[in-house]
Design an enzyme around this catalytic site. Structure first.
Site, short mmCIF file in Angstrom:
data_model
loop_
_atom_site.label_atom_id
_atom_site.label_comp_id
_atom_site.label_asym_id
_atom_site.label_seq_id
_atom_site.Cartn_x
_atom_site.Cartn_y
_atom_site.Cartn_z
N GLU A 174 -15.09 -4.95 5.04
CA GLU A 174 -13.70 -5.37 4.81
C GLU A 174 -12.77 -4.76 5.86
O GLU A 174 -11.69 -5.27 6.14
CB GLU A 174 -13.27 -4.94 3.40
N GLN A 182 -13.61 -9.89 -5.50
CA GLN A 182 -14.06 -8.49 -5.42
C GLN A 182 -13.26 -7.68 -6.43
O GLN A 182 -12.08 -7.42 -6.23
CB GLN A 182 -13.79 -8.02 -3.98
N GLY A 183 -13.91 -7.27 -7.52
CA GLY A 183 -13.22 -6.55 -8.59
C GLY A 183 -13.41 -5.05 -8.47
O GLY A 183 -14.28 -4.48 -9.15
N SER A 220 -10.27 -2.62 -7.57
CA SER A 220 -9.05 -1.89 -7.95
C SER A 220 -8.72 -2.10 -9.42
O SER A 220 -8.95 -3.18 -9.98
CB SER A 220 -7.86 -2.37 -7.11
C1 FAD Z 1 -2.94 -8.48 -0.41
C2 FAD Z 1 -3.83 -7.56 -1.17
C3 FAD Z 1 -5.08 -8.01 -1.58
C4 FAD Z 1 -5.91 -7.16 -2.34
N1 FAD Z 1 -7.12 -7.65 -2.75
C5 FAD Z 1 -7.91 -6.86 -3.51
C6 FAD Z 1 -9.15 -7.38 -4.02
O1 FAD Z 1 -9.53 -8.52 -3.77
N2 FAD Z 1 -9.90 -6.57 -4.80
C7 FAD Z 1 -9.54 -5.29 -5.09
O2 FAD Z 1 -10.28 -4.61 -5.78
N3 FAD Z 1 -8.35 -4.78 -4.64
C8 FAD Z 1 -7.55 -5.54 -3.86
N4 FAD Z 1 -6.34 -5.04 -3.41
C9 FAD Z 1 -5.92 -3.72 -3.84
C10 FAD Z 1 -5.99 -2.64 -2.75
O3 FAD Z 1 -7.32 -2.30 -2.46
C11 FAD Z 1 -5.19 -1.44 -3.27
O4 FAD Z 1 -3.84 -1.85 -3.41
C12 FAD Z 1 -5.26 -0.25 -2.36
O5 FAD Z 1 -6.56 0.29 -2.35
C13 FAD Z 1 -4.25 0.85 -2.77
O6 FAD Z 1 -4.38 1.18 -4.11
P1 FAD Z 1 -3.11 1.19 -5.07
O7 FAD Z 1 -2.41 -0.11 -4.92
O8 FAD Z 1 -3.58 1.57 -6.43
O9 FAD Z 1 -2.14 2.29 -4.48
P2 FAD Z 1 -2.21 3.86 -4.74
O10 FAD Z 1 -3.61 4.33 -4.61
O11 FAD Z 1 -1.50 4.16 -6.02
O12 FAD Z 1 -1.38 4.44 -3.53
C14 FAD Z 1 0.06 4.48 -3.53
C15 FAD Z 1 0.50 5.17 -2.25
O13 FAD Z 1 0.04 6.53 -2.26
C16 FAD Z 1 -0.71 6.80 -1.07
N5 FAD Z 1 -1.83 7.69 -1.37
C17 FAD Z 1 -2.68 7.62 -2.43
N6 FAD Z 1 -3.60 8.61 -2.35
C18 FAD Z 1 -3.33 9.32 -1.23
C19 FAD Z 1 -3.93 10.47 -0.60
N7 FAD Z 1 -5.01 11.05 -1.13
N8 FAD Z 1 -3.39 10.90 0.56
C20 FAD Z 1 -2.31 10.29 1.12
N9 FAD Z 1 -1.69 9.21 0.56
C21 FAD Z 1 -2.18 8.73 -0.60
C22 FAD Z 1 -1.25 5.44 -0.63
O14 FAD Z 1 -1.54 5.44 0.75
C23 FAD Z 1 -0.08 4.53 -0.99
O15 FAD Z 1 0.89 4.57 0.02
C24 FAD Z 1 -5.49 -5.85 -2.65
C25 FAD Z 1 -4.24 -5.40 -2.22
C26 FAD Z 1 -3.41 -6.24 -1.49
C27 FAD Z 1 -2.07 -5.75 -1.05
#
Ligand code: FAD
Length: 387
Positions: free
Chosen positions: A258, A143-144, A146
């Site tokens: 999901e 799933q692409g 992020s």
């Molecule tokens: C084990 C694992 C598997 C994953 N697998 C996939 C996958 O297969 N495909 C895929 O596409 N992605 C995948 N992901 C990615 C996941 O969806 C993202 O990590 C997640 O959506 C958070 O995005 P980010 O890491 O960019 O964090 P950020 O968005 O940068 O967030 C950083 C922090 O800021 C907080 N924050 C951000 N915006 C707000 C707001 N508006 N209000 C309050 N707090 C906020 C967040 O809660 C977090 O604590 C995976 C992640 C993990 C850990």
């Protein structure tokens, strides 16, 4: 006259009831007991090989056997290789697989997350050709969504798809793509214009020239996800999911899966861990253990209600953020309790406890962070206004 075709093959391989019923004729309890009898006769236990590669191979083996036995096909429409019946049958199957420890529950979830989207948005002939490959274990998909800089704020994604003749050309980068290094296909979100209506989804073959996958290691020591680079990757228009600009709708339909249906088997897995803490500590009257049980049970009750709503034909939506918050909270509470009751095991030993404790920290991140789920609940369910 000898029988031919997939139905006949399923019947031959099936050692449960003498005749395989169509999905809609199963009662859930009969399905469960038939499945249990079949699993008792067919040993699908994982081998001794350690590591994530072995877990992925084991998942493929389990899916293959369950597909050949018919079980993996229940709850999915006939149009994509299923045998019909309510989606609840899939939940029962997942629960048995998780309770018996036959497959790692996180990667087992991918079918629940990706297949419904393919069925809803892919051209029917594409879904009919591809979904059986996911169900029968011959392929893994990823799933692409992020990107670096576009996680919580998914709509800011920048991986571009530009029309070139009848094709589309993709350039950009994804990150945290689970199983990308094992995947044959990817459900990919791209930008084709400005704003939410400028997002378009594709179903991309991972061996297309121009795709580079670089595995990333999680803090629990597993190469579970990857960076994926797209450099002039050409994709045919027939691989678009929906129409140009439907990508946000695809994401909003996929994410509720999901955040909900796959949790039924995850919770079953977590109950096996609760039992293990009990076995290893003899701390049956510990108050924290009671609280962990309550949190798990609450998540299970909520998950049951969600499964029932899905079975009644309801569409899943923002309400699944409640499931996600309950699951993530319960999972972390359980492993916190294990850490407290098994002193030193999580911190000092290279055991499954350590690995699972560390992975439980990801529960409040993947599928949308805990903060984002609470924002959705506040805004879209409780109508509390913007944060
Ligand atoms: C084990 C694992 C598997 C994953 N697998 C996939 C996958 O297969 N495909 C895929 O596409 N992605 C995948 N992901 C990615 C996941 O969806 C993202 O990590 C997640 O959506 C958070 O995005 P980010 O890491 O960019 O964090 P950020 O968005 O940068 O967030 C950083 C922090 O800021 C907080 N924050 C951000 N915006 C707000 C707001 N508006 N209000 C309050 N707090 C906020 C967040 O809660 C977090 O604590 C995976 C992640 C993990 C850990």
């Amino acid at each position: 006259m000898s029988e031919a075709g997939p139905e006949a093959e399923v019947r031959r391989n099936h050692a449960g009831p003498s005749r395989i019923p169509e999905g809609h004729s199963w009662k859930v309890e009969d399905f469960r007991s038939g499945l249990r009898a079949w699993l008792d006769e067919h040993d699908l236990s994982p081998g001794p090989e350690p590591g994530f590669d072995a877990q992925v191979a084991q998942l493929a083996r389990v899916r293959r056997a369950l597909y050949d036995g018919g079980w993996m096909r229940y709850g999915w429409p006939e149009t994509v290789g299923g045998l019909g019946g309510e989606p609840l049958l899939r939940a029962v199957l997942g629960e048995e697989v998780a309770t018996r420890g036959l497959a790692e529950p996180g990667i087992y979830s991918m079918v629940e997350v990706l297949a419904p989207t393919m069925i809803s948005y892919a051209r029917p002939e594409l879904a009919a050709r591809m979904v059986p490959r996911l169900l029968d274990g011959s392929e893994q998909w990823c799933q692409g969504f992020s990107e670096p800089g576009s996680g919580s704020d998914l709509a800011s994604l920048r991986t571009r798809a530009d029309r070139r003749g009848t094709d589309w050309v993709i350039n950009g980068q994804k990150v945290w793509t689970s199983l990308a290094q094992f995947a044959a296909r990817c459900v990919l979100l791209t930008r084709t214009g400005p704003g939410h209506d400028g997002i378009t989804a594709f179903f991309v073959d991972m061996d297309t020239p121009g795709i580079t996958v670089r595995p990333l290691r999680t803090m629990h020591g597993v190469d579970e996800f990857a960076e994926v680079y797209f450099d002039e990757v050409v994709v045919g228009a027939e691989r678009m999911l929906g129409r140009p600009g439907d990508g946000w709708r695809v994401a909003m339909d996929l994410l509720p899966y999901e955040r909900s249906t796959c949790f039924w088997h995850r919770i079953a897995h977590l109950f096996t861990r609760l039992d293990r803490v009990l076995d290893q500590t003899a701390a049956g009257d510990d108050a924290d253990l009671g609280a962990a049980y309550l949190a798990l049970h609450t998540a299970r009750c909520r998950s049951r209600a969600t499964q029932r709503r899905l079975a009644s034909g309801a569409a899943l939506g923002p309400d699944t953020s409640i499931d996600k918050v309950l699951l993530a909270t319960a999972e972390q509470q359980l492993f916190d309790t294990a850490r407290d009751l098994l002193p030193g095991v999580v911190e000092l030993d290279e055991t499954e406890w350590r690995s699972e404790f560390l992975y439980s920290r990801a529960a409040t991140i993947y599928g949308g962070t805990a903060e984002i789920q609470r924002n959705i609940i506040a805004r879209r369910l409780l109508d509390l206004g913007k944060e």
